[in-house]
Design a protein around this motif. Structure first.
Motif, PDB file in Angstrom:
ATOM      1  N   LYS A   1     -12.833  -0.485   4.229  1.00 27.89           N
ATOM      2  CA  LYS A   1     -12.725   0.125   2.917  1.00 27.89           C
ATOM      3  C   LYS A   1     -13.363   1.504   2.990  1.00 27.89           C
ATOM      4  O   LYS A   1     -14.380   1.683   3.663  1.00 27.89           O
ATOM      5  CB  LYS A   1     -13.496  -0.738   1.914  1.00 27.89           C
ATOM      6  CG  LYS A   1     -12.796  -0.970   0.617  1.00 27.89           C
ATOM      7  CD  LYS A   1     -13.682  -1.780  -0.313  1.00 27.89           C
ATOM      8  CE  LYS A   1     -13.068  -3.126  -0.567  1.00 27.89           C
ATOM      9  NZ  LYS A   1     -13.704  -3.817  -1.710  1.00 27.89           N
TER      10      LYS A   1
ATOM     11  N   ASP B   1      -8.308  -0.200  -4.380  1.00 25.90           N
ATOM     12  CA  ASP B   1      -9.207   0.116  -3.268  1.00 25.90           C
ATOM     13  C   ASP B   1      -8.513   1.060  -2.295  1.00 25.90           C
ATOM     14  O   ASP B   1      -7.296   1.038  -2.126  1.00 25.90           O
ATOM     15  CB  ASP B   1      -9.618  -1.153  -2.507  1.00 25.90           C
ATOM     16  CG  ASP B   1     -10.615  -2.009  -3.267  1.00 25.90           C
ATOM     17  OD1 ASP B   1     -11.279  -1.482  -4.182  1.00 25.90           O
ATOM     18  OD2 ASP B   1     -10.715  -3.201  -2.941  1.00 25.90           O
ATOM     19  N   TRP B   2      -9.299   1.877  -1.624  1.00 25.99           N
ATOM     20  CA  TRP B   2      -8.827   2.763  -0.560  1.00 25.99           C
ATOM     21  C   TRP B   2      -9.220   2.126   0.755  1.00 25.99           C
ATOM     22  O   TRP B   2     -10.362   1.687   0.923  1.00 25.99           O
ATOM     23  CB  TRP B   2      -9.479   4.139  -0.688  1.00 25.99           C
ATOM     24  CG  TRP B   2      -9.075   4.864  -1.929  1.00 25.99           C
ATOM     25  CD1 TRP B   2      -9.635   4.743  -3.166  1.00 25.99           C
ATOM     26  CD2 TRP B   2      -8.015   5.808  -2.045  1.00 25.99           C
ATOM     27  NE1 TRP B   2      -8.985   5.558  -4.055  1.00 25.99           N
ATOM     28  CE2 TRP B   2      -7.982   6.234  -3.398  1.00 25.99           C
ATOM     29  CE3 TRP B   2      -7.094   6.333  -1.145  1.00 25.99           C
ATOM     30  CZ2 TRP B   2      -7.069   7.166  -3.861  1.00 25.99           C
ATOM     31  CZ3 TRP B   2      -6.182   7.272  -1.622  1.00 25.99           C
ATOM     32  CH2 TRP B   2      -6.173   7.667  -2.958  1.00 25.99           C
TER      33      TRP B   2
ATOM     34  N   ASP C   1     -14.240   5.156   0.435  1.00 26.49           N
ATOM     35  CA  ASP C   1     -14.240   5.601  -0.953  1.00 26.49           C
ATOM     36  C   ASP C   1     -13.171   6.676  -1.150  1.00 26.49           C
ATOM     37  O   ASP C   1     -12.622   7.220  -0.189  1.00 26.49           O
ATOM     38  CB  ASP C   1     -15.623   6.058  -1.406  1.00 26.49           C
ATOM     39  CG  ASP C   1     -16.144   7.285  -0.672  1.00 26.49           C
ATOM     40  OD1 ASP C   1     -15.336   8.150  -0.271  1.00 26.49           O
ATOM     41  OD2 ASP C   1     -17.368   7.388  -0.515  1.00 26.49           O
ATOM     42  N   GLU C   2     -12.869   6.953  -2.389  1.00 28.00           N
ATOM     43  CA  GLU C   2     -11.775   7.875  -2.704  1.00 28.00           C
ATOM     44  C   GLU C   2     -12.025   9.272  -2.140  1.00 28.00           C
ATOM     45  O   GLU C   2     -11.105   9.927  -1.656  1.00 28.00           O
ATOM     46  CB  GLU C   2     -11.578   7.945  -4.221  1.00 28.00           C
ATOM     47  CG  GLU C   2     -10.360   8.734  -4.612  1.00 28.00           C
ATOM     48  CD  GLU C   2     -10.063   8.663  -6.105  1.00 28.00           C
ATOM     49  OE1 GLU C   2      -9.103   9.326  -6.513  1.00 28.00           O
ATOM     50  OE2 GLU C   2     -10.764   7.948  -6.838  1.00 28.00           O
TER      51      GLU C   2
ATOM     52  N   ALA D   1     -11.215   9.211   1.519  1.00 27.37           N
ATOM     53  CA  ALA D   1      -9.766   9.136   1.698  1.00 27.37           C
ATOM     54  C   ALA D   1      -9.121  10.498   1.461  1.00 27.37           C
ATOM     55  O   ALA D   1      -8.259  10.934   2.227  1.00 27.37           O
ATOM     56  CB  ALA D   1      -9.184   8.087   0.757  1.00 27.37           C
ATOM     57  N   ALA D   2      -9.542  11.203   0.403  1.00 29.10           N
ATOM     58  CA  ALA D   2      -8.993  12.519   0.090  1.00 29.10           C
ATOM     59  C   ALA D   2      -9.304  13.518   1.200  1.00 29.10           C
ATOM     60  O   ALA D   2      -8.446  14.320   1.595  1.00 29.10           O
ATOM     61  CB  ALA D   2      -9.537  13.010  -1.246  1.00 29.10           C
TER      62      ALA D   2
ATOM     63  N   VAL E   1       0.839  -1.197   0.000  1.00 30.17           N
ATOM     64  CA  VAL E   1       0.000   0.000   0.000  1.00 30.17           C
ATOM     65  C   VAL E   1       0.874   1.248   0.000  1.00 30.17           C
ATOM     66  O   VAL E   1       2.057   1.198   0.311  1.00 30.17           O
ATOM     67  CB  VAL E   1      -0.952   0.024   1.221  1.00 30.17           C
ATOM     68  CG1 VAL E   1      -1.883  -1.177   1.213  1.00 30.17           C
ATOM     69  CG2 VAL E   1      -0.176   0.098   2.521  1.00 30.17           C
TER      70      VAL E   1
END
Length: 83
Positions: A50, A38-39, A52-53, A56-57, A13
């Motif tokens: 998990k 995957d994030w 979502d993007e 994560a951002a 990762v």
């Protein structure tokens, strides 16, 4: 980024530019296996959920907002020998 040991469910990762190997097997037990791209939220070397993007951002933006504390943490992560 990639599964590096399928039998032991280890994945490579990228954590804010620092690459590490983590265990993704807990996600298998949840019925939501990890795939490259995957994030995930990582805690002590294990992918625990998990995300979502966008989430994560947003989390990364918040961490960067911590300034020097975040930069110090990243420097320590880069210098650690944990694989």
């Amino acid at each position: 980024m990639e599964i590096v040991d399928e039998a032991n469910r280890l994945a490579r990762v990228d954590v804010a530019g620092v690459q590490r190997t983590v265990n993704v097997g807990l996600m298998d037990a949840e019925g939501d296996p990890i795939e490259p791209g995957d994030w995930v939220l990582i805690h002590v070397g294990f992918a625990i959920s998990k995300v979502d993007e966008a989430e994560a951002a947003q989390t990364l933006l918040m961490l960067r907002g911590m300034g020097q504390d975040f930069e110090t943490e990243l420097a320590e992560l880069r210098e650690s020998l944990i694989e």
